[in-house]
Design a protein around this motif. Structure first.
Motif, PDB file in Angstrom:
ATOM      1  N   SER A   1     114.890  75.997  46.130  1.00  0.00           N
ATOM      2  CA  SER A   1     113.234  76.425  46.354  1.00  0.00           C
ATOM      3  C   SER A   1     112.690  76.076  44.679  1.00  0.00           C
ATOM      4  CB  SER A   1     112.954  77.696  46.600  1.00  0.00           C
ATOM      5  OG  SER A   1     111.430  77.781  46.540  1.00  0.00           O
TER       6      SER A   1
ATOM      7  N   HIS B   1     114.022  77.296  56.919  1.00  0.00           N
ATOM      8  CA  HIS B   1     112.786  76.328  56.230  1.00  0.00           C
ATOM      9  C   HIS B   1     111.956  75.695  57.766  1.00  0.00           C
ATOM     10  CE1 HIS B   1     110.203  73.901  54.081  1.00  0.00           C
ATOM     11  NE2 HIS B   1     109.816  74.118  53.432  1.00  0.00           N
TER      12      HIS B   1
ATOM     13  N   VAL C   1     110.511  81.037  54.632  1.00  0.00           N
ATOM     14  CA  VAL C   1     111.594  80.421  53.807  1.00  0.00           C
ATOM     15  C   VAL C   1     112.242  81.802  53.570  1.00  0.00           C
ATOM     16  CG1 VAL C   1     112.400  79.162  51.664  1.00  0.00           C
ATOM     17  CG2 VAL C   1     110.367  78.443  53.434  1.00  0.00           C
TER      18      VAL C   1
ATOM     19  N   ARG D   1     117.124  77.819  50.017  1.00  0.00           N
ATOM     20  CA  ARG D   1     116.725  77.978  51.010  1.00  0.00           C
ATOM     21  C   ARG D   1     118.266  78.477  52.709  1.00  0.00           C
ATOM     22  NH1 ARG D   1     113.555  73.697  48.976  1.00  0.00           N
ATOM     23  NH2 ARG D   1     112.189  73.643  48.245  1.00  0.00           N
TER      24      ARG D   1
ATOM     25  N   TYR E   1     105.206  78.412  57.382  1.00  0.00           N
ATOM     26  CA  TYR E   1     107.014  78.871  57.068  1.00  0.00           C
ATOM     27  C   TYR E   1     106.797  79.928  56.761  1.00  0.00           C
ATOM     28  CZ  TYR E   1     104.148  78.574  52.360  1.00  0.00           C
ATOM     29  OH  TYR E   1     103.471  78.023  51.761  1.00  0.00           O
TER      30      TYR E   1
END
Length: 527
Positions: free
Chosen positions: A111, A101, A90, A98, A88
């Protein structure tokens, strides 16, 4: 385990050691490999995060109000995530919201990770965090605009494999390593067990323990003294009888023999590498008959053993027996003389010469009494006096005039010597003089003298026999040497030499063929 053979015990023990070593070593190695893998992965994640943080598409579109900005950032980040094989990526603004994502539903939500706080203060770092999907390694890089102001954070994460997954991934290498190590470990253990078994003469430990117990009991039960040393002259066996003989107490095993019994002469066998049997040695004031034998293994001398007997008591008994034999001979001679004297007295009486018979009796009593009284006053030892009386009578039987020097005196014995030694010395010297005059024609004379003061004691025996040639003079004190016909070996003069050596004395011989022999023994009173 108690009933297993020694080679099986060694094999099992070695297998367990190899297995334990492989397990510990493998665990440490695996941990190190995981650390290296995490370090490399962290650097790769940082590189990816820096790449994303420096992209113009990200810098220009983050923080805007246009919804298409989020779609642009999401599509850009996803392409990079797929290319770099990250789990991932972000992108967050300064409020923690975010902008990208892998899960589209989380875009636009704040987050709440605990390890991201420092990233909003322009810090670049790597963190390890545990989430719902497992433990992951995360790289944080701040996003900076053209004014060098932080406008957001890029987070790149990668899930870490579990320990079991690491083991499964490396199972081929682990199988080969463990299999070869255990195979060679078991093979080496089996060879080692067989080698040790051969060196132990195919005996098991309990059999060796039993033999050691039996050997120790046997050595302790022996009447002879036993001393065993190794190649470094350290004592390995010293039985109780040896301690009694040498007046030694305490534990001496493992100590140098030279520290305990310096006169033993056992270490010389290590250099000589051949046995010396039935030799007389002196330790302190005692004499021993010793046999010293090297201990050899595969042709190499690894130690030595000495078996010895205290010859002092045996020698005293032999000397006493010798003295008894001399007294028996003296009694036999006196009996013979007594019969002759009775015949003489009877003949004089038959011839009606009573006065002559009475005078003869008085003369015999006076002569014998005077010699006995003189010996008692000058020779202060009944054993030696009895020996001299017997030798005088023995000389008369052989036709030899035995004279005792009337200036002789003996009131005490030198150091290390006693009446047994003087009986042997005097008796053997006189007997050898008798032998030298046995076949001689004409007058036969033997003169014996004792002199003594505070410093020395000397014995002189002089005869007018056949004498000794220079060749024989060098050998007469050798054990077994004799000039008598029919004798297997001579011991008399060898005993004389041994006693003189024990008393630290000297022997002087003045002799030549045809003019007799004079032997003078000089002994110091104190050593």
């Amino acid at each position: 385990m108690g009933k297993l053979k020694i080679k099986w015990k060694i094999a099992i023990l070695s297998f367990c050691i190899v297995f334990f070593a492989l397990t510990v070593g493998g665990t440490i190695l695996l941990g190190r490999l995981i650390q290296l893998h995490e370090h490399e992965l962290g650097q790769r994640l940082l590189t990816t995060a820096r790449t994303v943080a420096q992209m113009p598409e990200i810098i220009e579109n983050i923080g805007g109000t246009n919804p298409s900005n989020k779609l642009l950032i999401q599509s850009t980040v996803e392409r990079i995530r797929i290319v770099n094989n990250a789990d991932y990526i972000v992108v967050m603004d300064m409020e923690g919201v975010r902008w990208s994502h892998p899960n589209n539903e989380l875009i636009g939500t704040p987050s709440k990770s605990l390890d991201e706080g420092s990233s909003f203060t322009e810090h670049t770092y790597i963190s390890k965090a545990k989430g719902e999907l497992g433990t992951s390694l995360r790289a944080f890089v701040p996003i900076m605009n053209d004014m060098h102001e932080q406008i957001g954070v890029v987070l790149v994460g990668q899930l870490l494999p579990t320990i079991w997954e690491n083991i499964v991934a490396a199972r081929s290498q682990l199988y080969v390593t463990f299999s070869l190590s255990l195979l060679f470990g078991i093979w080496g253990s089996w060879l080692l067990g067989n080698q040790i078994k051969r060196q132990m003469f195919e005996l098991e430990p309990h059999e060796i323990a039993r033999m050691l117990t039996e050997r120790t009991a046997a050595f302790q039960a022996m009447h002879e003294g036993v001393i065993v040393i190794d190649g470094m002259e350290r004592i390995t066996i010293f039985n109780k009888r040896a301690m009694q003989m040498l007046n030694i107490s305490g534990d001496v095993i493992g100590r140098k023999l030279s520290e305990i019994v310096p006169e033993s002469r056992l270490p010389e066998i290590l250099q000589l590498e051949q046995p010396l049997l039935n030799q007389e040695i002196q330790i302190g004031a005692k004499q021993f008959m010793s046999s010293r034998i090297p201990i050899q293994v595969n042709g190499a001398t690894v130690g030595a053993i000495a078996i010895f007997q205290d010859r002092t008591e045996v020698k005293q008994m032999a000397e006493e027996l010798t003295g008894v034999r001399e007294f028996v001979n003296a009694l036999r001679v006196q009996n013979h003389e007594h019969i002759n004297k009775l015949h003489t007295i009877g003949g004089l009486i038959q011839l009606d010469m009573k006065e002559k018979a009475l005078e003869y009796v008085f003369h015999l009593v006076e002569q014998q009494g005077e010699l006995t009284e003189w010996l008692a006053s000058h020779i202060h030892d009944a054993n030696l006096s009895g020996l001299l009386l017997g030798k005088i009578s023995r000389g008369k039987e052989l036709g030899i005039d035995v004279q005792i020097d009337r200036r002789s005196k003996l009131h005490s014995f030198p150091s290390y010597l006693d009446h047994h030694d003087f009986v042997v010395l005097t008796g053997n010297l006189i007997e050898n003089a008798f032998d030298a005059m046995r076949d001689q024609e004409g007058e036969k004379r033997l003169f014996v003298s004792f002199e003594q003061d505070e410093e020395v004691c000397s014995i002189m025996v002089e005869d007018n026999g056949c004498g000794i040639s220079p060749e024989l003079k060098e050998r007469i004190f050798e054990k077994g040497f004799t000039t008598k016909k029919g004798n297997v070996g001579g011991l008399g003069l060898h005993l004389v030499k041994s006693i003189v050596d024990k008393g630290k004395g000297s022997i002087q011989i003045d002799s030549a063929p045809g003019r007799g022999t004079t032997i003078i023994i000089t002994l110091p009173m104190r050593i």
